[in-house]
Design a protein around this motif. Structure first.
Motif, PDB file in Angstrom:
ATOM      1  N   ASP A  99       0.872  -1.109  -0.015  1.00 17.65           N
ATOM      2  CA  ASP A  99      -0.029  -0.060   0.112  1.00 17.65           C
ATOM      3  C   ASP A  99       0.721   1.158   0.033  1.00 17.65           C
ATOM      4  OD1 ASP A  99      -2.064  -1.679   0.195  1.00 17.65           O
ATOM      5  OD2 ASP A  99      -2.563  -1.300   2.131  1.00 17.65           O
ATOM      6  N   ARG A 102      -2.333   5.046   1.504  1.00 19.34           N
ATOM      7  CA  ARG A 102      -3.517   4.517   2.414  1.00 19.34           C
ATOM      8  C   ARG A 102      -3.958   5.995   2.954  1.00 19.34           C
ATOM      9  NH1 ARG A 102      -3.203   0.758   6.567  1.00 19.34           N
ATOM     10  NH2 ARG A 102      -1.399  -0.041   5.250  1.00 19.34           N
ATOM     11  N   GLY A 104      -6.230   6.768   5.223  1.00 23.25           N
ATOM     12  CA  GLY A 104      -6.278   6.775   6.727  1.00 23.25           C
ATOM     13  C   GLY A 104      -4.768   6.797   7.349  1.00 23.25           C
ATOM     14  N   ARG A 105      -3.939   6.260   6.742  1.00 18.61           N
ATOM     15  CA  ARG A 105      -2.542   6.396   7.484  1.00 18.61           C
ATOM     16  C   ARG A 105      -1.724   7.544   6.918  1.00 18.61           C
ATOM     17  NH1 ARG A 105       1.035   2.215   4.454  1.00 18.61           N
ATOM     18  NH2 ARG A 105       1.064   3.791   2.719  1.00 18.61           N
ATOM     19  N   ASP A 106      -1.848   7.996   5.598  1.00 14.84           N
ATOM     20  CA  ASP A 106      -1.084   8.986   5.115  1.00 14.84           C
ATOM     21  C   ASP A 106      -1.488  10.429   5.174  1.00 14.84           C
ATOM     22  OD1 ASP A 106       0.860   7.053   4.553  1.00 14.84           O
ATOM     23  OD2 ASP A 106       0.071   6.412   2.685  1.00 14.84           O
ATOM     24  N   ARG A 109       0.397  11.186   8.234  1.00 10.23           N
ATOM     25  CA  ARG A 109       1.883  11.052   7.929  1.00 10.23           C
ATOM     26  C   ARG A 109       2.754  11.681   6.942  1.00 10.23           C
ATOM     27  NH1 ARG A 109       5.483   7.913   5.636  1.00 10.23           N
ATOM     28  NH2 ARG A 109       4.204   7.204   3.722  1.00 10.23           N
ATOM     29  N   CYS A 114       3.947  12.284  -0.406  1.00 10.84           N
ATOM     30  CA  CYS A 114       4.385  10.977   0.135  1.00 10.84           C
ATOM     31  C   CYS A 114       5.765  10.565  -0.783  1.00 10.84           C
ATOM     32  CB  CYS A 114       3.295  10.097   0.167  1.00 10.84           C
ATOM     33  SG  CYS A 114       2.057  10.326   1.250  1.00 10.84           S
ATOM     34  N   ASN A 127       8.148  10.609   6.256  1.00 12.59           N
ATOM     35  CA  ASN A 127       7.080  11.432   6.774  1.00 12.59           C
ATOM     36  C   ASN A 127       7.306  12.862   6.356  1.00 12.59           C
ATOM     37  OD1 ASN A 127       8.936  12.386   8.747  1.00 12.59           O
ATOM     38  ND2 ASN A 127       8.314  11.164  10.209  1.00 12.59           N
ATOM     39  N   PHE A 134       9.018   4.405   7.525  1.00  9.59           N
ATOM     40  CA  PHE A 134       8.158   3.317   7.273  1.00  9.59           C
ATOM     41  C   PHE A 134       8.876   2.313   6.401  1.00  9.59           C
ATOM     42  CE2 PHE A 134       4.453   1.019   6.087  1.00  9.59           C
ATOM     43  CZ  PHE A 134       3.445   1.218   6.955  1.00  9.59           C
TER      44      PHE A 134
END
Length: 142
Positions: A99, A102, A104-106, A109, A114, A127, A134
């Motif tokens: 992934d 995503r 919900g995560r990024d 972050r 990204c 980040n 990660f």
């Protein structure tokens, strides 16, 4: 008949309130907003990196990133913040499907940019503070 009318009025009110909230969110650029995903090939020994990225709506096709090369694309996160992009990676020393974005995560972050770097031990994510935070490890070649 009075109960049905009240039920319909309640549904109409909820619909209008939801539409208004989405309109406000879109006009203030809360969501959706533009995100750039960037992948750098930092493998050693001149190794090329094969990449094939997709979402539920978009297939970005297969790309070969030359050693020291770079690949990036941009998109808008959907209103529900459930946007997902995943990529299959392949090179002489390993492979994996990860992934890569995503929501919900990024969203927190890495916000709107990204960054990922392919290294010998795996794919490293960075980040907002440009810290390596990660790691997806490569699967051994078959």
């Amino acid at each position: 008949m009075g109960v049905i009318f009240r039920y319909q009025a309640l549904l109409l009110t909820l619909f209008i309130a939801s539409f208004a909230a989405l309109t406000i969110a879109a006009s203030t650029n809360v969501v959706p907003f533009k995100v750039v995903v960037s992948i750098d090939n930092n493998l050693t020994d001149g190794q090329e990196l094969g990449v094939h990225c997709k979402s539920g709506d978009d297939d970005l096709g297969f790309h070969v990133i030359s050693n020291g090369g770079h690949y990036e694309w941009s998109f808008k996160v959907n209103v529900w913040a459930t946007t997902l992009y995943f990529c299959a990676f392949n090179w002489k020393g390993g492979s994996g499907t990860f992934d890569i974005y995503r929501a919900g995560r990024d969203i927190i972050r890495c916000e709107d940019k990204c960054n990922w770097k392919a290294l010998q031990d795996g794919l490293h994510g960075f980040n907002n503070d440009k810290q390596d935070d990660f790691l997806y490890k490569w699967e051994a070649p078959k």
